[in-house]
Enzyme design. Structure first.
Site, mmCIF file in Angstrom:
data_model
loop_
_atom_site.group_PDB
_atom_site.id
_atom_site.type_symbol
_atom_site.label_atom_id
_atom_site.label_comp_id
_atom_site.label_asym_id
_atom_site.label_seq_id
_atom_site.Cartn_x
_atom_site.Cartn_y
_atom_site.Cartn_z
ATOM 1 N N GLU A 78 -6.663 -8.253 -9.574
ATOM 2 C CA GLU A 78 -6.680 -9.092 -8.363
ATOM 3 C C GLU A 78 -7.615 -10.287 -8.560
ATOM 4 O O GLU A 78 -7.254 -11.432 -8.257
ATOM 5 C CB GLU A 78 -7.157 -8.280 -7.144
ATOM 6 N N ARG A 87 0.836 -1.219 0.000
ATOM 7 C CA ARG A 87 0.000 0.000 0.000
ATOM 8 C C ARG A 87 0.862 1.255 0.000
ATOM 9 O O ARG A 87 0.540 2.233 -0.665
ATOM 10 C CB ARG A 87 -0.957 -0.020 1.193
ATOM 11 N N ARG A 138 0.998 0.465 -11.693
ATOM 12 C CA ARG A 138 0.100 0.606 -10.540
ATOM 13 C C ARG A 138 -1.009 -0.460 -10.581
ATOM 14 O O ARG A 138 -1.281 -1.138 -9.597
ATOM 15 C CB ARG A 138 -0.506 2.011 -10.593
ATOM 16 N N THR A 148 -7.471 -2.337 -11.089
ATOM 17 C CA THR A 148 -6.596 -3.023 -10.120
ATOM 18 C C THR A 148 -7.353 -4.198 -9.510
ATOM 19 O O THR A 148 -6.812 -5.300 -9.349
ATOM 20 C CB THR A 148 -6.151 -2.040 -9.004
HETATM 21 O O1 LIG Z 1 -5.153 -1.983 -0.812
HETATM 22 C C1 LIG Z 1 -5.832 -2.964 -1.149
HETATM 23 O O2 LIG Z 1 -6.246 -3.802 -0.335
HETATM 24 C C2 LIG Z 1 -6.173 -3.173 -2.555
HETATM 25 O O3 LIG Z 1 -6.777 -4.173 -2.891
HETATM 26 C C3 LIG Z 1 -5.840 -2.121 -3.569
HETATM 27 C C4 LIG Z 1 -7.041 -1.218 -3.855
HETATM 28 C C5 LIG Z 1 -6.530 -0.126 -4.824
HETATM 29 O O4 LIG Z 1 -6.729 -0.244 -6.016
HETATM 30 O O5 LIG Z 1 -5.891 0.820 -4.317
HETATM 31 C C6 LIG Z 1 -8.103 -2.010 -4.494
HETATM 32 C C7 LIG Z 1 -9.132 -2.524 -3.765
HETATM 33 C C8 LIG Z 1 -9.386 -2.187 -2.358
HETATM 34 O O6 LIG Z 1 -10.726 -1.862 -2.186
HETATM 35 C C9 LIG Z 1 -8.535 -1.091 -1.895
HETATM 36 C C10 LIG Z 1 -7.503 -0.592 -2.602
#
Ligand SMILES: O=C(O)C(=O)C[C@]1(C(=O)O)C=C[C@@H](O)C=C1
Length: 268
Positions: free
Chosen positions: A248, A16, A156, A244
């Site tokens: 995942e 993060r 990213r 993103t």
């Molecule tokens: O930080 C996470 O847990 C992520 O999965 C990354 C991310 C993001 O794209 O920044 C994506 C999904 C989550 O809701 C929060 C943030």
């Protein structure tokens, strides 16, 4: 974060932090792009005649050439880099780095760069460029700026693979159940953290104002940010975060193909 030291990568706090740092790169790259016109000629297929290249835009051609060079300087050996033209890349000139295996075997097959290029050209460019239209003398500069933006956004978004691997390892039982049930909605709910998403959007408004306004003009009347901070936040909300999450989910859906992979364990 050091890709030769797995414990620094497979750690959600570190990931993060890296994503937060990438916001700076993306905001600055968009500020750079905002100096130029939208320049549709750069994105129009077959606008310029380039021998040996058909059905590509000038940007595609420039990006492909850049990726050939970058592959030779070892860019795509790094597990956090994904090429837009994987078939065109060349072997590195520099000796290989034997990165520890952090992700599942199929991870290179998860590549959303075509979707990234599409939303970049269709959504981002018209909103961040200073004016709609072509400016002949700047078409080359526009393409180099676009390449910077695309590479930063791609890195990213594909970082979602590391996020997914850590989440899988930290809650294996739950994910194995969801993956076996092909429960995409369940996987999406379980990877989503609305608090983290909300903070990203708030921070982007502050960064957009902070980086986009010349500090020497901060106290003058109505200083204008070079890129509207709300536009940057909205691009994240509508495209960067959802893609993103798609990375995942796509990574997790296949994770049982590689159930027995001897991956380096994450640090809880
Ligand atoms: O930080 C996470 O847990 C992520 O999965 C990354 C991310 C993001 O794209 O920044 C994506 C999904 C989550 O809701 C929060 C943030």
């Amino acid at each position: 974060m050091d890709f030769t030291k797995p414990e620094t990568v497979l750690n959600l706090d570190n990931i993060r932090q890296a994503l937060v740092r990438m916001e700076d790169t993306i905001v600055f790259d968009l500020i750079e792009r905002s100096q130029f016109y939208s320049s549709p000629s750069v994105y129009e297929i077959n606008k310029f005649q380039i021998e040996g290249f058909q059905d590509l835009s000038f940007l595609d051609w420039a990006l492909l050439q850049m990726e050939k060079v970058h592959s030779q300087i070892r860019r795509y050996e790094a597990p956090d880099e994904s090429p837009f033209f994987p078939k065109a890349i060349l072997p590195p000139i520099l000796p290989p780095i034997n990165y520890p295996k952090l992700l599942a075997n199929y991870s290179d097959e998860i590549n959303v760069n075509n979707e990234i290029k599409k939303f970049y050209v269709e959504e981002i460019v018209p909103q961040v460029s200073c004016k709609i239209g072509d400016q002949q003398e700047n078409l080359g500069s526009v393409s180099t700026c676009d390449i910077e933006c695309l590479q930063a956004i791609s890195r990213r978004i594909h970082f979602g693979k590391f996020v997914a691997e850590v989440k899988y390892q930290n809650d294996k039982e739950n994910y194995i159940r969801l993956i076996k049930a092909r429960d995409v909605k369940g996987i999406e709910d379980s990877i989503t953290n609305s608090v983290v998403e909300g903070k990203i959007l708030e921070r982007l408004i502050i960064k957009g104002e902070g980086y986009g306004i010349d500090p020497s003009l901060r106290y003058s009347q109505n200083p204008q940010s070079k890129v509207k901070p709300e536009v940057i936040a909205k691009l994240y909300k509508d495209w960067i975060i959802p893609l993103t999450k798609k990375v995942e989910i796509d990574y997790l859906l296949r994770r049982l193909e590689d159930e027995d992979a001897e991956l380096v364990k994450s640090v809880v």
